[in-house]
Each structure stands twice: as C-alpha cells, then as structure tokens.
Write an enzyme that holds these catalytic residues in place. Structure first.
Site, PDB file in Angstrom:
ATOM      1  N   CYS A 111      36.201  25.301 -43.566  1.00  0.00           N
ATOM      2  CA  CYS A 111      37.453  24.808 -42.972  1.00  0.00           C
ATOM      3  C   CYS A 111      38.687  25.261 -43.741  1.00  0.00           C
ATOM      4  O   CYS A 111      39.806  25.117 -43.240  1.00  0.00           O
ATOM      5  CB  CYS A 111      37.425  23.293 -42.872  1.00  0.00           C
ATOM      6  SG  CYS A 111      36.168  22.729 -41.723  1.00  0.00           S
ATOM      7  N   HIS A 151      44.557  20.818 -41.436  1.00  0.00           N
ATOM      8  CA  HIS A 151      43.244  21.068 -40.840  1.00  0.00           C
ATOM      9  C   HIS A 151      42.868  19.848 -40.004  1.00  0.00           C
ATOM     10  O   HIS A 151      43.121  18.711 -40.400  1.00  0.00           O
ATOM     11  CB  HIS A 151      42.222  21.281 -41.963  1.00  0.00           C
ATOM     12  CG  HIS A 151      40.814  21.306 -41.485  1.00  0.00           C
ATOM     13  ND1 HIS A 151      40.378  22.172 -40.510  1.00  0.00           N
ATOM     14  CD2 HIS A 151      39.727  20.555 -41.819  1.00  0.00           C
ATOM     15  CE1 HIS A 151      39.097  21.958 -40.283  1.00  0.00           C
ATOM     16  NE2 HIS A 151      38.677  20.976 -41.057  1.00  0.00           N
ATOM     17  N   ASN A 197      37.348  19.763 -34.191  1.00  0.00           N
ATOM     18  CA  ASN A 197      37.367  20.575 -35.415  1.00  0.00           C
ATOM     19  C   ASN A 197      36.751  21.945 -35.128  1.00  0.00           C
ATOM     20  O   ASN A 197      35.541  22.053 -34.909  1.00  0.00           O
ATOM     21  CB  ASN A 197      36.574  19.837 -36.512  1.00  0.00           C
ATOM     22  CG  ASN A 197      36.599  20.564 -37.848  1.00  0.00           C
ATOM     23  OD1 ASN A 197      37.063  21.711 -37.935  1.00  0.00           O
ATOM     24  ND2 ASN A 197      36.096  19.929 -38.881  1.00  0.00           N
TER      25      ASN A 197
HETATM   26  N1  ACO Z   1      28.548   7.460 -32.255  1.00  0.00           N
HETATM   27  C1  ACO Z   1      28.207   6.198 -32.577  1.00  0.00           C
HETATM   28  N2  ACO Z   1      27.864   5.837 -33.812  1.00  0.00           N
HETATM   29  C2  ACO Z   1      27.863   6.780 -34.759  1.00  0.00           C
HETATM   30  C3  ACO Z   1      28.208   8.107 -34.491  1.00  0.00           C
HETATM   31  C4  ACO Z   1      28.550   8.442 -33.188  1.00  0.00           C
HETATM   32  N3  ACO Z   1      28.886   9.688 -32.817  1.00  0.00           N
HETATM   33  N4  ACO Z   1      28.134   8.818 -35.631  1.00  0.00           N
HETATM   34  C5  ACO Z   1      27.766   7.958 -36.597  1.00  0.00           C
HETATM   35  N5  ACO Z   1      27.592   6.728 -36.071  1.00  0.00           N
HETATM   36  C6  ACO Z   1      27.179   5.504 -36.717  1.00  0.00           C
HETATM   37  C7  ACO Z   1      26.468   5.770 -38.022  1.00  0.00           C
HETATM   38  O1  ACO Z   1      25.112   6.040 -37.777  1.00  0.00           O
HETATM   39  C8  ACO Z   1      26.671   4.447 -38.740  1.00  0.00           C
HETATM   40  O2  ACO Z   1      25.729   3.552 -38.266  1.00  0.00           O
HETATM   41  P1  ACO Z   1      24.924   2.594 -39.295  1.00  0.00           P
HETATM   42  O3  ACO Z   1      26.003   1.791 -39.979  1.00  0.00           O
HETATM   43  O4  ACO Z   1      24.041   1.833 -38.402  1.00  0.00           O
HETATM   44  O5  ACO Z   1      24.227   3.554 -40.214  1.00  0.00           O
HETATM   45  C9  ACO Z   1      28.029   3.982 -38.229  1.00  0.00           C
HETATM   46  O6  ACO Z   1      28.323   4.767 -37.068  1.00  0.00           O
HETATM   47  C10 ACO Z   1      29.173   4.144 -39.214  1.00  0.00           C
HETATM   48  O7  ACO Z   1      29.123   5.441 -39.778  1.00  0.00           O
HETATM   49  P2  ACO Z   1      30.170   5.849 -40.866  1.00  0.00           P
HETATM   50  O8  ACO Z   1      29.679   7.071 -41.544  1.00  0.00           O
HETATM   51  O9  ACO Z   1      30.547   4.665 -41.682  1.00  0.00           O
HETATM   52  O10 ACO Z   1      31.428   6.191 -39.947  1.00  0.00           O
HETATM   53  P3  ACO Z   1      32.812   6.669 -40.474  1.00  0.00           P
HETATM   54  O11 ACO Z   1      33.825   5.681 -40.070  1.00  0.00           O
HETATM   55  O12 ACO Z   1      32.766   7.104 -41.901  1.00  0.00           O
HETATM   56  O13 ACO Z   1      33.045   7.992 -39.611  1.00  0.00           O
HETATM   57  C11 ACO Z   1      32.849  10.388 -39.693  1.00  0.00           C
HETATM   58  C12 ACO Z   1      32.090   9.053 -39.656  1.00  0.00           C
HETATM   59  C13 ACO Z   1      33.663  10.504 -38.436  1.00  0.00           C
HETATM   60  C14 ACO Z   1      31.799  11.509 -39.730  1.00  0.00           C
HETATM   61  C15 ACO Z   1      33.736  10.436 -40.937  1.00  0.00           C
HETATM   62  O14 ACO Z   1      33.010  10.088 -42.065  1.00  0.00           O
HETATM   63  C16 ACO Z   1      34.368  11.782 -41.146  1.00  0.00           C
HETATM   64  O15 ACO Z   1      35.254  12.192 -40.433  1.00  0.00           O
HETATM   65  N6  ACO Z   1      33.967  12.519 -42.201  1.00  0.00           N
HETATM   66  C17 ACO Z   1      34.579  13.784 -42.546  1.00  0.00           C
HETATM   67  C18 ACO Z   1      34.204  14.888 -41.608  1.00  0.00           C
HETATM   68  C19 ACO Z   1      34.860  16.169 -42.106  1.00  0.00           C
HETATM   69  O16 ACO Z   1      35.999  16.162 -42.490  1.00  0.00           O
HETATM   70  N7  ACO Z   1      34.123  17.250 -42.180  1.00  0.00           N
HETATM   71  C20 ACO Z   1      34.705  18.387 -42.883  1.00  0.00           C
HETATM   72  C21 ACO Z   1      35.038  19.496 -42.097  1.00  0.00           C
HETATM   73  S1  ACO Z   1      33.672  20.403 -41.559  1.00  0.00           S
HETATM   74  C22 ACO Z   1      33.631  21.951 -42.352  1.00  0.00           C
HETATM   75  O17 ACO Z   1      34.178  22.188 -43.393  1.00  0.00           O
HETATM   76  C23 ACO Z   1      32.741  22.981 -41.685  1.00  0.00           C
END
Ligand code: ACO
Length: 349
Positions: free
Chosen positions: A133, A274, A304
């Site tokens: 990214c 980003h 993204n």
């Molecule tokens: N739909 C429903 N529930 C979901 C989903 C979904 N799509 N995805 C995860 N959940 C669930 C999880 O399983 C978890 O359930 P559990 O508590 O029973 O285990 C619950 O939702 C909460 O998950 P969290 O990880 O706490 O959710 P969070 O609020 O942290 O959001 C997210 C997750 C969106 C992935 C966030 O952590 C995020 O944006 N992370 C950064 C992503 C990023 O920036 N990536 C970098 C770029 S990629 C690159 O460089 C190629």
C-alpha cells in the site's frame, strides 16, 4: 500561497530530497477502474457479513472488480494514456515507467515493460516496484530522485492492483476490504523553485512483516499443491495490529515530514491518505489537525486498491475541483512491510 521552504534544509536529509536546480513535479493523473461493481450486499451472499458491519467498521460501500482474464496492464494502459493526454505529452517523450503493484501481470516480466510496449513509449525503460500500500509513494519518490538528479525528464508512475486476484472470497476478514483499480501520475522536471515535490519521508519495519502477508507468493514458500490447498496464496492480515500501527504511523510520519520542512497543518490544502479504512483516515486527519473537508475520501466507492489508492484519490479530487494548479498536497500511506511514508508537494506545472 505560503512561501515554500528550501528543500534539504532539515535534520533528516536522508529521508528527503536534497537541494538542487531541478524539482520533480506531478503534472497530471489518469485512472482506470473496472466497470463491474461488487456491493456489500453482493458480498453478504458469499460470506457471513452485512452491509451494516462493513460500512460501520470500514466506510466501504462497494468496490470494483475486474472480469476474469483482465490483467493489471489492461487497466494501467488506460490510466497511462489518460494521464499522458491530460499532460499533453506523447508516450515517446517518456524516459521511464515505474509500476508500483503487488499484483502485476506476472512475477516476470515486470508489468512496466508491458505497459511501455502497449502505449508505445519507445524510448522508455520500465520496471516494477513492490511495496504494497506504500508502493505508489515509493515509486513517486524513486521517480523524483531520477528527475532531480538530471537522469530523466519525464517518468510515468503507475500505481494499481487487482486485489481480487489475491483475496480469498471465503474469508470475511479480508475479502470485504479490497477492490481493483489503477492510476498513473506523470512526473516531470521543472525549476528548483517551482511547483513539485518538496519533501518525502519513508520508513520500514520488516519485523512486523507477518502481520500483512501473502505467504505463498515467492521463494520463501513456492506454490506447491499443499500450499495452494491451504490457501496460502491469499492475503493474510492481523487486522487489529495493522489498524493500530496504521493510525499511529500515518500521523507520525506526516507530522515528522511537516516539522522537517518547517510547515504546519495550515500548509495543507488537501490531505490524500491511503484508503484502507475510514476509521484509519479520520483519526489520522484529527491527529494532524486537518479538517475532514480537506481530506480526500473515496473508500466508500472503490475500497482499498493497494498501490492504486493515492492516484485514484488524486483523480477524484481533481474531478471535483479540489485539486488544481498550486494545490498544496500531503500524501500519506501505510501498508504491508510494514512500510509507511509521506510526501508533500504543490500540484501542477
Ligand atoms: N463481517 C462481519 N464480521 C466480521 C467481518 C465481516 N466482514 N470481518 C471480521 N468480522 C468479525 C470478526 O470475526 C470478529 O468476530 P469475533 O469477535 O467473533 O472474533 C469481529 O468481527 C470483530 O473483529 P475486529 O477485528 O475486532 O474488527 P475491527 O473493528 O478491528 O475491524 C478491520 C476489522 C476492518 C479488518 C480492521 O482491523 C482494519 O481495518 N484493519 C486494517 C486493515 C488495513 O489497513 N490493511 C492494510 C492495507 S492492506 C496492504 O497493505 C496490502
């Protein structure tokens, strides 16, 4: 417009450009998005998720998906031609093409070579640059260094990804976050006191590489039948760790760059971050003291696109009249590496 600082006059010169007679300027942007839209409701038919969860946790409403058989170069060629048209430049005036991507057409040859051939950039060299990214900023930094050193007059910086080729559509943790798209920015030599790229700061932390990784994608884990059966060819991430690091690092690198240049948030007309998660973008802007009216957000429509997010956001800002000649822009990115960086520039010629 505020008077711009003399480049290179700062304590961490290794991170930023050195003073010189030439400045690399960003003169035009072009983009390409696949036609097909994949909404949150469409994804809810594939995995256990909902529009409500995706919108509240990420800000994403839909993303674009390339049709099977589409390669990154197919989008890149469209974006490149649009960019050159807008700049009023012929393809054979390019000296080089740098393509930032993690989803090039092949591991070999580099996609930049395919773009070079297809757009008829007869004089240009080309190679790819892989930095997830943060790839677009890394490529921009590299192109600027060539131009400032007098080793090139014009370099096309392409940034884009077909994330649909890396995402496991059975994994709700990742498949909702990404989309396909590509952009291109023309970097051109200009006078040292004119518009252009004023400063860069880039960082890496390979110690956290496993937090965001495609395990089976190179020599560390070749594509054996076992690895493929385990789904190791798909992107894996430790979402929470990446989220926390992204918020911290994007604000930190932006502040450090501005401080080093003797600037403040009042010197930012447009913040182009980003687009990984709206809940990363908002606190970044807040920590910088930049109001959301000055922040470009298109994650709701395109999600993204990894190396594509910044050029796609620049194009959106231009289309809505927020980016024009002389706009002072802060670009900031964070991604797999882990790697993060920022660039400050005045747009145009
Ligand atoms: N739909 C429903 N529930 C979901 C989903 C979904 N799509 N995805 C995860 N959940 C669930 C999880 O399983 C978890 O359930 P559990 O508590 O029973 O285990 C619950 O939702 C909460 O998950 P969290 O990880 O706490 O959710 P969070 O609020 O942290 O959001 C997210 C997750 C969106 C992935 C966030 O952590 C995020 O944006 N992370 C950064 C992503 C990023 O920036 N990536 C970098 C770029 S990629 C690159 O460089 C190629």
């Amino acid at each position: 417009m505020t008077e711009l600082p003399a480049p290179g006059d700062h304590p961490k010169a290794g991170h930023r450009r050195t003073p010189g007679a030439r400045r690399a300027r960003c003169v035009a942007v072009g983009t390409a998005l696949p036609e097909r839209r994949l909404t949150n409701a469409d994804l809810a038919k594939l995995v256990d998720t909902s529009d409500e969860w995706i919108v509240t946790r990420t800000g994403i409403r839909e993303r674009r998906m390339a049709d099977p058989g589409t390669a990154l170069s197919d989008l890149a060629v469209v974006a490149a031609r649009e960019c050159l048209d807008r700049a009023g430049i012929q393809a054979d005036q390019l000296d080089g093409i740098i393509c930032a991507t993690i989803t090039g057409d092949h591991v070999m040859p580099a996609t930049a070579n395919i773009i070079q051939h297809r757009i008829g950039a007869r004089r240009a060299w080309g190679y790819d640059l892989l930095n997830a990214c943060n790839g677009f900023l890394a490529a921009l930094n590299t192109a600027a260094a060539f131009v400032e050193a007098g080793r090139a007059e014009r370099i096309l910086v392409v940034g884009g990804d077909l994330m649909s080729s890396l995402v496991d559509f059975r994994d709700r943790n990742t498949c909702v976050l990404f989309g396909d798209g590509c952009g291109a920015v023309l970097v051109e030599a200009g006078p040292g006191d004119g518009y252009g790229l004023i400063g860069f700061e880039m960082h890496s932390d390979g110690g956290s590489a496993a937090d965001l990784i495609v395990p089976c994608s190179g020599s560390a884990l070749p594509a054996t039948a076992d690895a493929l059966a385990r789904g190791e060819q798909f992107l894996k991430q430790n979402g929470k760790a990446v989220f926390q690091q992204a918020v911290r690092r994007m604000a930190e690198v932006s502040t450090s760059l501005l401080d080093g240049l003797g600037l403040t948030s009042a010197d930012i007309d447009l913040l182009v971050p980003h687009q990984a998660n709206l809940r990363i973008i908002q606190p970044t802007a807040e920590r910088l003291g930049v109001p959301m009216e000055k922040v470009v957000v298109n994650i709701d429509r395109v999600a993204n696109t990894t190396a594509g997010t910044i050029p796609l956001a620049l194009a959106d800002a231009e289309a809505s009249g927020r980016l024009h000649q002389g706009t002072r822009v802060l670009l900031v990115a964070f991604g797999g590496g882990l790697t993060w960086g920022a660039a400050y520039l005045t747009w145009g010629r």
